[in-house]
Design an enzyme around this catalytic site. Structure first.
Site, PDB file in Angstrom:
ATOM      1  N   GLN A 133       7.235  -3.973  16.690  1.00 52.72           N
ATOM      2  CA  GLN A 133       8.001  -5.169  16.394  1.00 52.72           C
ATOM      3  C   GLN A 133       9.481  -4.908  16.534  1.00 52.72           C
ATOM      4  OE1 GLN A 133       6.641  -6.412  12.526  1.00 52.72           O
ATOM      5  NE2 GLN A 133       4.540  -6.127  13.117  1.00 52.72           N
TER       6      GLN A 133
ATOM      7  N   HIS B 264       3.977   1.314   2.301  1.00 50.06           N
ATOM      8  CA  HIS B 264       5.142   0.564   1.831  1.00 50.06           C
ATOM      9  C   HIS B 264       5.905   1.351   0.764  1.00 50.06           C
ATOM     10  CE1 HIS B 264       2.578  -2.965   3.123  1.00 50.06           C
ATOM     11  NE2 HIS B 264       3.709  -3.233   3.742  1.00 50.06           N
TER      12      HIS B 264
ATOM     13  N   LYS C  89       4.105   0.975  11.596  1.00 52.97           N
ATOM     14  CA  LYS C  89       3.423  -0.239  12.057  1.00 52.97           C
ATOM     15  C   LYS C  89       4.440  -1.229  12.633  1.00 52.97           C
ATOM     16  CE  LYS C  89       0.483  -4.000  10.525  1.00 52.97           C
ATOM     17  NZ  LYS C  89      -0.050  -4.703   9.377  1.00 52.97           N
TER      18      LYS C  89
ATOM     19  N   GLN D 185       5.223 -16.310  12.183  1.00 56.19           N
ATOM     20  CA  GLN D 185       4.639 -15.308  13.066  1.00 56.19           C
ATOM     21  C   GLN D 185       3.130 -15.473  13.218  1.00 56.19           C
ATOM     22  OE1 GLN D 185       6.150 -12.177  10.441  1.00 56.19           O
ATOM     23  NE2 GLN D 185       4.204 -11.144  10.704  1.00 56.19           N
TER      24      GLN D 185
ATOM     25  N   HIS E 100       0.861  -1.180   0.000  1.00 61.58           N
ATOM     26  CA  HIS E 100       0.000   0.000   0.000  1.00 61.58           C
ATOM     27  C   HIS E 100       0.898   1.232   0.000  1.00 61.58           C
ATOM     28  CE1 HIS E 100       0.980   0.229   4.261  1.00 61.58           C
ATOM     29  NE2 HIS E 100       0.499  -0.997   4.419  1.00 61.58           N
TER      30      HIS E 100
END
Length: 156
Positions: free
Chosen positions: A156, A40, A152, A64, A37
């Site tokens: 992480q 990215h 996002k 994951q 999208h």
């Protein structure tokens, strides 16, 4: 608009990067699971500001996903992704198979402890270990000069 070079093996990835380095070029990497999208694509633009060549990985990482999550329903739209990467002027798409990333006998993994407590791992216990393992593998396979991650990915 041309699409990026597409490789699906670590050997081909390393060969291309080796050629770029021989030419004195810096390499940036944008790890993704595809279904690209605008976010990215903005990472690709940042990568190309930091380096002369940009590698984008497209790999839906099964490690994951918990057994209760539906890995098979994760969107896969490679042709569309490649068109977007071509328009953004990404140089290479690394699209390995699960077998390439996790070959028979693969046993090494990264286990994330304390920092993941109270976050996504409370609901998805395999998530952080899977993400940490695949990102480490991608970085070791591509050996980029830099990697670009989105907001996002912050957790992480």
């Amino acid at each position: 608009m041309s699409q990026p070079v597409v490789v699906d093996s670590v050997a081909a990835l390393r060969a291309q990067i080796r050629d770029w380095r021989r030419d004195g070029l810096r390499v940036a990497m944008v790890p993704t699971m595809g279904a690209l999208h605008d976010g990215h694509i903005s990472l690709v633009r940042i990568a190309l500001q930091k380096a002369e060549r940009c590698v984008v990985s497209i790999f839906v990482n099964p490690t994951q996903f918990a057994p209760s999550e539906d890995l098979d329903k994760y969107p896969r739209q490679l042709a569309r992704d490649l068109d977007q990467l071509g328009a953004a002027k990404a140089d290479l798409a690394f699209t390995p198979t699960v077998g390439e990333m996790y070959p028979a006998g693969f046993a090494t993994k990264i286990s994330v402890g304390g920092p993941s407590a109270g976050l996504e791992s409370d609901f998805r216990p395999t998530f952080f270990d899977g993400v940490a393992t695949v990102v480490a593998k991608l970085l070791l396979q591509a050996t980029p000069d830099c990697a670009v991650f989105g907001e996002k990915d912050y957790q992480q």
